[in-house]
Design a protein around this motif. Structure first.
Motif, PDB file in Angstrom:
ATOM      1  N   GLU A   1      22.715  33.514 -35.100  1.00  0.00           N
ATOM      2  CA  GLU A   1      22.262  32.258 -34.490  1.00  0.00           C
ATOM      3  C   GLU A   1      22.865  32.074 -33.104  1.00  0.00           C
ATOM      4  O   GLU A   1      22.182  31.634 -32.172  1.00  0.00           O
ATOM      5  CB  GLU A   1      22.645  31.083 -35.381  1.00  0.00           C
ATOM      6  CG  GLU A   1      21.822  30.977 -36.642  1.00  0.00           C
ATOM      7  CD  GLU A   1      22.291  29.856 -37.538  1.00  0.00           C
ATOM      8  OE1 GLU A   1      23.170  29.067 -37.119  1.00  0.00           O
ATOM      9  OE2 GLU A   1      21.785  29.768 -38.667  1.00  0.00           O
ATOM     10  N   LYS A   2      24.147  32.406 -32.950  1.00  0.00           N
ATOM     11  CA  LYS A   2      24.808  32.275 -31.645  1.00  0.00           C
ATOM     12  C   LYS A   2      24.174  33.213 -30.622  1.00  0.00           C
ATOM     13  O   LYS A   2      23.951  32.826 -29.476  1.00  0.00           O
ATOM     14  CB  LYS A   2      26.298  32.575 -31.792  1.00  0.00           C
ATOM     15  CG  LYS A   2      27.095  32.364 -30.545  1.00  0.00           C
ATOM     16  CD  LYS A   2      28.572  32.612 -30.804  1.00  0.00           C
ATOM     17  CE  LYS A   2      29.373  32.445 -29.543  1.00  0.00           C
ATOM     18  NZ  LYS A   2      30.798  32.714 -29.760  1.00  0.00           N
ATOM     19  N   LEU A   3      23.854  34.452 -31.046  1.00  0.00           N
ATOM     20  CA  LEU A   3      23.222  35.402 -30.130  1.00  0.00           C
ATOM     21  C   LEU A   3      21.799  34.989 -29.782  1.00  0.00           C
ATOM     22  O   LEU A   3      21.325  35.252 -28.677  1.00  0.00           O
ATOM     23  CB  LEU A   3      23.242  36.807 -30.727  1.00  0.00           C
ATOM     24  CG  LEU A   3      24.622  37.473 -30.806  1.00  0.00           C
ATOM     25  CD1 LEU A   3      24.551  38.768 -31.583  1.00  0.00           C
ATOM     26  CD2 LEU A   3      25.171  37.716 -29.404  1.00  0.00           C
ATOM     27  N   GLU A   4      21.096  34.350 -30.722  1.00  0.00           N
ATOM     28  CA  GLU A   4      19.754  33.852 -30.421  1.00  0.00           C
ATOM     29  C   GLU A   4      19.812  32.741 -29.384  1.00  0.00           C
ATOM     30  O   GLU A   4      18.949  32.655 -28.502  1.00  0.00           O
ATOM     31  CB  GLU A   4      19.076  33.352 -31.698  1.00  0.00           C
ATOM     32  CG  GLU A   4      18.585  34.470 -32.594  1.00  0.00           C
ATOM     33  CD  GLU A   4      18.032  33.954 -33.909  1.00  0.00           C
ATOM     34  OE1 GLU A   4      18.259  32.765 -34.254  1.00  0.00           O
ATOM     35  OE2 GLU A   4      17.372  34.743 -34.612  1.00  0.00           O
ATOM     36  N   GLU A   5      20.837  31.889 -29.472  1.00  0.00           N
ATOM     37  CA  GLU A   5      21.001  30.828 -28.476  1.00  0.00           C
ATOM     38  C   GLU A   5      21.310  31.405 -27.097  1.00  0.00           C
ATOM     39  O   GLU A   5      20.857  30.889 -26.077  1.00  0.00           O
ATOM     40  CB  GLU A   5      22.129  29.887 -28.892  1.00  0.00           C
ATOM     41  CG  GLU A   5      21.797  29.020 -30.082  1.00  0.00           C
ATOM     42  CD  GLU A   5      22.996  28.223 -30.558  1.00  0.00           C
ATOM     43  OE1 GLU A   5      24.077  28.308 -29.922  1.00  0.00           O
ATOM     44  OE2 GLU A   5      22.862  27.520 -31.566  1.00  0.00           O
ATOM     45  N   GLN A   6      22.104  32.501 -27.068  1.00  0.00           N
ATOM     46  CA  GLN A   6      22.465  33.129 -25.803  1.00  0.00           C
ATOM     47  C   GLN A   6      21.377  34.060 -25.285  1.00  0.00           C
ATOM     48  O   GLN A   6      21.466  34.551 -24.169  1.00  0.00           O
ATOM     49  CB  GLN A   6      23.764  33.920 -25.965  1.00  0.00           C
ATOM     50  CG  GLN A   6      24.965  33.067 -26.259  1.00  0.00           C
ATOM     51  CD  GLN A   6      26.197  33.900 -26.553  1.00  0.00           C
ATOM     52  OE1 GLN A   6      26.124  35.127 -26.646  1.00  0.00           O
ATOM     53  NE2 GLN A   6      27.328  33.233 -26.704  1.00  0.00           N
ATOM     54  N   ASN A   7      20.364  34.336 -26.129  1.00  0.00           N
ATOM     55  CA  ASN A   7      19.245  35.203 -25.785  1.00  0.00           C
ATOM     56  C   ASN A   7      19.711  36.617 -25.416  1.00  0.00           C
ATOM     57  O   ASN A   7      19.232  37.215 -24.465  1.00  0.00           O
ATOM     58  CB  ASN A   7      18.407  34.588 -24.652  1.00  0.00           C
ATOM     59  CG  ASN A   7      17.004  35.143 -24.651  1.00  0.00           C
ATOM     60  OD1 ASN A   7      16.559  35.739 -25.630  1.00  0.00           O
ATOM     61  ND2 ASN A   7      16.302  34.944 -23.552  1.00  0.00           N
TER      62      ASN A   7
ATOM     63  N   GLN B   1      19.390  40.044 -26.545  1.00  0.00           N
ATOM     64  CA  GLN B   1      18.519  40.798 -27.441  1.00  0.00           C
ATOM     65  C   GLN B   1      19.134  42.099 -27.954  1.00  0.00           C
ATOM     66  O   GLN B   1      18.880  42.499 -29.083  1.00  0.00           O
ATOM     67  CB  GLN B   1      17.182  41.099 -26.744  1.00  0.00           C
ATOM     68  CG  GLN B   1      16.384  39.847 -26.416  1.00  0.00           C
ATOM     69  CD  GLN B   1      16.058  39.037 -27.669  1.00  0.00           C
ATOM     70  OE1 GLN B   1      15.742  39.588 -28.701  1.00  0.00           O
ATOM     71  NE2 GLN B   1      16.150  37.714 -27.546  1.00  0.00           N
ATOM     72  N   THR B   2      19.946  42.777 -27.134  1.00  0.00           N
ATOM     73  CA  THR B   2      20.505  44.060 -27.584  1.00  0.00           C
ATOM     74  C   THR B   2      21.511  43.860 -28.720  1.00  0.00           C
ATOM     75  O   THR B   2      21.434  44.534 -29.750  1.00  0.00           O
ATOM     76  CB  THR B   2      21.187  44.802 -26.422  1.00  0.00           C
ATOM     77  OG1 THR B   2      22.149  43.940 -25.809  1.00  0.00           O
ATOM     78  CG2 THR B   2      20.166  45.256 -25.407  1.00  0.00           C
ATOM     79  N   GLN B   3      22.445  42.934 -28.548  1.00  0.00           N
ATOM     80  CA  GLN B   3      23.406  42.674 -29.616  1.00  0.00           C
ATOM     81  C   GLN B   3      22.738  41.997 -30.810  1.00  0.00           C
ATOM     82  O   GLN B   3      23.149  42.213 -31.949  1.00  0.00           O
ATOM     83  CB  GLN B   3      24.558  41.822 -29.113  1.00  0.00           C
ATOM     84  CG  GLN B   3      25.522  42.586 -28.247  1.00  0.00           C
ATOM     85  CD  GLN B   3      26.783  41.796 -27.984  1.00  0.00           C
ATOM     86  OE1 GLN B   3      26.912  40.658 -28.402  1.00  0.00           O
ATOM     87  NE2 GLN B   3      27.711  42.417 -27.279  1.00  0.00           N
ATOM     88  N   LEU B   4      21.717  41.198 -30.551  1.00  0.00           N
ATOM     89  CA  LEU B   4      20.990  40.542 -31.633  1.00  0.00           C
ATOM     90  C   LEU B   4      20.344  41.571 -32.552  1.00  0.00           C
ATOM     91  O   LEU B   4      20.403  41.445 -33.782  1.00  0.00           O
ATOM     92  CB  LEU B   4      19.928  39.598 -31.064  1.00  0.00           C
ATOM     93  CG  LEU B   4      19.102  38.807 -32.063  1.00  0.00           C
ATOM     94  CD1 LEU B   4      19.997  37.889 -32.868  1.00  0.00           C
ATOM     95  CD2 LEU B   4      18.037  38.012 -31.349  1.00  0.00           C
TER      96      LEU B   4
END
Length: 111
Positions: free
Chosen positions: A90-96, A98-101
């Motif tokens: 969720e935190k990575l989706e907020e930060q957009n 994509q690679t780490q997501l």
């Protein structure tokens, strides 16, 4: 080999629950390490009982009773790992990011 297996399992869970991106080492709680240590001791105890059962007459109920703590602690760790990965996703989706997501989503499928 039993101790090495448990150490590897605890190290893997520790890496999943406390990723290096978190930064400060002080964020890792003492309670989490206590749970991981309890898991390591329970697995080691269970494996010793299984090995001891091969050369001595131990009833299956005794073996099953030694498995209960392992199963309960492992179920807790799996739920905790899934919730931690979910929060990181969720935190990575907020930060957009994509690679780490993509990496975290693959980890969640594996875990």
């Amino acid at each position: 080999t039993t101790l090495a297996f448990t150490w590897k399992a605890v190290a893997m869970l520790e890496m999943l629950m406390f990723p290096p991106q978190r930064g400060n080492v002080e964020d890792i709680s003492l309670k989490a390490h206590a749970v991981l240590l309890a898991f390591m001791m329970a697995v080691f105890n269970f494996k010793v009982v299984l090995a001891f059962r091969n050369c001595h007459n131990i009833q299956m109920m005794q073996v099953c009773l030694n498995a209960v703590p392992v199963v309960l602690i492992f179920a807790t760790l799996v739920a905790w790992t899934q919730s931690t990965l979910g929060a990181a996703i969720e935190k990575l989706e907020e930060q957009n990011d994509q690679t780490q997501l993509a990496i975290y989503q693959k980890l969640r499928i594996v875990a």
